[in-house]
Design an enzyme around this catalytic site. Structure first.
Site, PDB file in Angstrom:
ATOM      1  N   ASP A  32       0.801  -1.007   0.033  1.00  0.00           N
ATOM      2  CA  ASP A  32       0.042   0.057  -0.054  1.00  0.00           C
ATOM      3  C   ASP A  32       0.789   1.211  -0.087  1.00  0.00           C
ATOM      4  O   ASP A  32       1.934   1.176   0.638  1.00  0.00           O
ATOM      5  CB  ASP A  32      -1.017  -0.171   1.160  1.00  0.00           C
ATOM      6  CG  ASP A  32      -2.133   0.783   1.055  1.00  0.00           C
ATOM      7  OD1 ASP A  32      -3.308   0.266   1.140  1.00  0.00           O
ATOM      8  OD2 ASP A  32      -2.022   1.931   0.926  1.00  0.00           O
ATOM      9  N   ILE A  53       1.883   0.616  -6.901  1.00  0.00           N
ATOM     10  CA  ILE A  53       1.994  -0.390  -7.905  1.00  0.00           C
ATOM     11  C   ILE A  53       2.522   0.065  -9.286  1.00  0.00           C
ATOM     12  O   ILE A  53       2.624  -0.849 -10.034  1.00  0.00           O
ATOM     13  CB  ILE A  53       0.543  -0.700  -7.995  1.00  0.00           C
ATOM     14  CG1 ILE A  53      -0.498   0.393  -8.180  1.00  0.00           C
ATOM     15  CG2 ILE A  53      -0.067  -1.768  -7.132  1.00  0.00           C
ATOM     16  CD1 ILE A  53      -1.875   0.031  -8.733  1.00  0.00           C
ATOM     17  N   ALA A  76      -6.431   1.767  -5.801  1.00  0.00           N
ATOM     18  CA  ALA A  76      -7.022   2.368  -6.763  1.00  0.00           C
ATOM     19  C   ALA A  76      -7.515   3.892  -6.209  1.00  0.00           C
ATOM     20  O   ALA A  76      -7.643   3.936  -5.090  1.00  0.00           O
ATOM     21  CB  ALA A  76      -8.220   1.652  -7.380  1.00  0.00           C
ATOM     22  N   TYR A 142     -14.254   7.019 -13.133  1.00  0.00           N
ATOM     23  CA  TYR A 142     -14.106   5.709 -12.301  1.00  0.00           C
ATOM     24  C   TYR A 142     -14.149   4.422 -12.731  1.00  0.00           C
ATOM     25  O   TYR A 142     -13.424   3.525 -13.214  1.00  0.00           O
ATOM     26  CB  TYR A 142     -14.517   6.238 -11.086  1.00  0.00           C
ATOM     27  CG  TYR A 142     -14.483   5.008 -10.051  1.00  0.00           C
ATOM     28  CD1 TYR A 142     -13.202   4.543  -9.614  1.00  0.00           C
ATOM     29  CD2 TYR A 142     -15.434   4.321  -9.607  1.00  0.00           C
ATOM     30  CE1 TYR A 142     -13.332   3.307  -8.649  1.00  0.00           C
ATOM     31  CE2 TYR A 142     -15.706   3.184  -8.791  1.00  0.00           C
ATOM     32  CZ  TYR A 142     -14.366   2.685  -8.303  1.00  0.00           C
ATOM     33  OH  TYR A 142     -14.306   1.734  -7.566  1.00  0.00           O
ATOM     34  N   PHE A 170     -21.300  -3.777  -5.428  1.00  0.00           N
ATOM     35  CA  PHE A 170     -22.262  -2.919  -5.392  1.00  0.00           C
ATOM     36  C   PHE A 170     -21.893  -1.901  -4.319  1.00  0.00           C
ATOM     37  O   PHE A 170     -20.948  -1.616  -4.063  1.00  0.00           O
ATOM     38  CB  PHE A 170     -23.857  -3.341  -5.296  1.00  0.00           C
ATOM     39  CG  PHE A 170     -24.065  -3.744  -6.896  1.00  0.00           C
ATOM     40  CD1 PHE A 170     -23.248  -4.805  -7.378  1.00  0.00           C
ATOM     41  CD2 PHE A 170     -25.103  -3.211  -7.646  1.00  0.00           C
ATOM     42  CE1 PHE A 170     -23.585  -5.266  -8.941  1.00  0.00           C
ATOM     43  CE2 PHE A 170     -25.364  -3.540  -9.044  1.00  0.00           C
ATOM     44  CZ  PHE A 170     -24.612  -4.456  -9.755  1.00  0.00           C
ATOM     45  N   HIS A 190     -19.603   8.849   1.013  1.00  0.00           N
ATOM     46  CA  HIS A 190     -20.634   7.557   0.922  1.00  0.00           C
ATOM     47  C   HIS A 190     -21.536   7.826   1.958  1.00  0.00           C
ATOM     48  O   HIS A 190     -21.450   8.389   3.083  1.00  0.00           O
ATOM     49  CB  HIS A 190     -19.892   6.415   1.063  1.00  0.00           C
ATOM     50  CG  HIS A 190     -18.991   5.981   0.180  1.00  0.00           C
ATOM     51  ND1 HIS A 190     -17.658   6.063   0.071  1.00  0.00           N
ATOM     52  CD2 HIS A 190     -19.408   5.555  -1.136  1.00  0.00           C
ATOM     53  CE1 HIS A 190     -17.417   5.508  -0.989  1.00  0.00           C
ATOM     54  NE2 HIS A 190     -18.235   5.450  -1.771  1.00  0.00           N
ATOM     55  N   ASP A 286     -25.731   9.908 -10.936  1.00  0.00           N
ATOM     56  CA  ASP A 286     -26.298   8.787 -10.056  1.00  0.00           C
ATOM     57  C   ASP A 286     -27.519   8.012 -10.618  1.00  0.00           C
ATOM     58  O   ASP A 286     -28.416   8.751 -11.040  1.00  0.00           O
ATOM     59  CB  ASP A 286     -26.804   9.400  -8.655  1.00  0.00           C
ATOM     60  CG  ASP A 286     -25.979   9.335  -7.718  1.00  0.00           C
ATOM     61  OD1 ASP A 286     -24.770   8.913  -7.839  1.00  0.00           O
ATOM     62  OD2 ASP A 286     -26.197  10.334  -6.619  1.00  0.00           O
TER      63      ASP A 286
HETATM   64  N1  UDP Z   1     -26.501  10.013  -1.135  1.00  0.00           N
HETATM   65  C1  UDP Z   1     -27.324  10.861  -0.612  1.00  0.00           C
HETATM   66  N2  UDP Z   1     -26.785  11.926   0.230  1.00  0.00           N
HETATM   67  C2  UDP Z   1     -25.157  11.691   0.625  1.00  0.00           C
HETATM   68  C3  UDP Z   1     -24.467  10.888  -0.030  1.00  0.00           C
HETATM   69  C4  UDP Z   1     -25.076   9.862  -1.007  1.00  0.00           C
HETATM   70  O1  UDP Z   1     -28.401  11.179  -0.890  1.00  0.00           O
HETATM   71  O2  UDP Z   1     -24.793  12.692   1.075  1.00  0.00           O
HETATM   72  C5  UDP Z   1     -27.066   9.054  -2.077  1.00  0.00           C
HETATM   73  C6  UDP Z   1     -26.429   8.923  -3.476  1.00  0.00           C
HETATM   74  O3  UDP Z   1     -27.124  10.044  -4.243  1.00  0.00           O
HETATM   75  C7  UDP Z   1     -26.762   7.399  -3.843  1.00  0.00           C
HETATM   76  C8  UDP Z   1     -26.662   6.732  -2.575  1.00  0.00           C
HETATM   77  O4  UDP Z   1     -27.021   7.825  -1.438  1.00  0.00           O
HETATM   78  O5  UDP Z   1     -28.028   7.526  -4.403  1.00  0.00           O
HETATM   79  C9  UDP Z   1     -25.597   6.079  -2.209  1.00  0.00           C
HETATM   80  O6  UDP Z   1     -24.502   6.705  -2.358  1.00  0.00           O
HETATM   81  P1  UDP Z   1     -22.979   6.659  -2.249  1.00  0.00           P
HETATM   82  O7  UDP Z   1     -22.231   7.772  -2.433  1.00  0.00           O
HETATM   83  O8  UDP Z   1     -22.788   5.971  -0.794  1.00  0.00           O
HETATM   84  O9  UDP Z   1     -22.501   5.329  -3.015  1.00  0.00           O
HETATM   85  P2  UDP Z   1     -22.880   5.167  -4.842  1.00  0.00           P
HETATM   86  O10 UDP Z   1     -23.920   4.687  -4.998  1.00  0.00           O
HETATM   87  O11 UDP Z   1     -22.432   6.549  -5.239  1.00  0.00           O
HETATM   88  O12 UDP Z   1     -21.719   4.261  -4.858  1.00  0.00           O
END
Ligand code: UDP
Length: 330
Positions: A32, A53, A76, A142, A170, A190, A286
């Site tokens: 890492d 890497i 990554a 990404y 997921f 997240h 999204d």
């Molecule tokens: N989301 C949200 N508010 C936040 C962060 C995320 O409403 O502060 C929503 C985002 O639009 C998505 C879901 O939560 O529909 C999950 O988002 P996250 O970023 O956790 O993961 P992703 O699906 O983007 O990999």
């Protein structure tokens, strides 16, 4: 069997390392560069090597020194928003980094690789749940870089006899059942960690990004999978390769969609805190619904998620956040 875990000090990597070290016959070696990973996430009894890497020479040296037999590759950059504003970083760290890792593997005679891919390779799906043979049309840089790497794996496998398993995650969430390791990103983007930081009072409010999606409550549906269940899948994938199995691509999800509002409600119940929530505009890129079919890995490798109810995901993450209100730094 000695397994080089690139990005093994990161969120998912550190959970995989903990599961792998308990498996008879496997010894993880973490590799890492600590750009986003945390040395504290790696247990004291695990060999930790600081390295990048992209540095083929050094990676080769490490592979020889530790007599590496297989690689699990997490290292990554993984922020969707950043990938759109700074694509160069993603092509260099993800595409070039993985190419150099594959070169080092080829030159060192390491033939097995388990790769950390993403649901973002699908983009906006035509229907749901998503199967592995659906069209791959990533809507962000990404996801595009991860798809390019999947292509490289396929080509290297065909030409040089390597074998790989690409795991398309997921929404990874939750923390180890012992709450000693968990999610600690800077910046955090997240949903679940942002909610829990709000419940703790570290943040003021949670924003819901978009309430006008074509879903039952107007907010996005996602498939949340516990990081411990993801970890188990990596070990199964490795055993599949070592046991002579063919290269494979698998989805990893719980096959159930939860809306942003449902996650917020569950978090309020689990934490017992009624935190502030605001409704905001959609976040660009999204998709409305992302739910996996994980039938293929269940059938072929016997994978069975054990901890992926939203309740348990939030409970374990909450315990981690309570024990580490400022992540690994406090
Ligand atoms: N989301 C949200 N508010 C936040 C962060 C995320 O409403 O502060 C929503 C985002 O639009 C998505 C879901 O939560 O529909 C999950 O988002 P996250 O970023 O956790 O993961 P992703 O699906 O983007 O990999």
């Amino acid at each position: 069997m000695n397994v080089l875990v690139t990005g093994g000090a990161g969120y998912i990597g550190s959970h995989v390392v903990n599961v792998l070290k308990k498996e008879a016959g496997f010894t993880p070696i973490v590799y890492d560069n600590f750009s986003t990973g945390h040395p504290e996430a790696v247990a004291d009894d695990v060999q930790l090597v600081e390295g990048d890497i992209r540095d083929i020479e050094f990676t080769r040296h490490v592979m020889a020194q530790f007599e590496i037999d297989a690689v699990i590759h997490f290292a990554a950059s993984s922020l969707v928003g950043e990938s759109m504003s700074d694509p160069a970083k993603y092509y260099v760290n993800n595409v070039e980094g993985s190419l150099h890792l594959l070169q080092a593997m080829k030159q060192s005679g390491v033939d097995y690789i388990v790769f950390s891919s993403t649901a973002a390779v699908y983009g906006e799906p035509e229907k749901t749940p998503i199967c592995e043979d659906f069209a791959t049309q990533p809507t962000n840089v990404y996801g595009r870089t991860k798809l390019v790497i999947e292509g490289m794996l396929k080509d290297y496998a065909m030409a040089y006899g390597m074998r790989y398993v690409a795991l398309r995650y997921f929404n990874a969430a939750g923390a180890s059942l012992t709450a000693d390791i968990g999610e600690d990103h800077h910046p955090e983007t997240h949903l679940i960690p942002l909610i829990l930081k709000t419940a703790q009072g570290v943040r003021d409010r949670v924003s819901i990004f978009g309430t006008d999606y074509p879903t039952p409550d107007g907010t996005c549906l996602r498939d949340y999978i516990h990081v411990e269940d993801l970890a188990t899948a990596h070990v199964l994938a490795l055993k599949h390769l070592v046991g002579g199995g063919e290269s494979r691509v698998y989805n990893l999800g719980s096959e159930a969609g939860f809306s942003v509002r449902e996650i917020i409600e569950t978090a309020k119940r689990v934490t017992g805190v009624d935190f502030a929530v605001t409704e905001e505009a959609r976040r660009s890129g999204d998709p409305a619904v992302l739910v996996a079919s994980s039938e293929k890995i269940r059938k072929e490798l016997g994978w069975q998620p054990q901890h992926s109810t939203v309740e348990e995901i939030i409970k374990t993450a909450w315990k981690w956040h309570q024990n580490h209100p400022h992540g690994y730094n406090g």
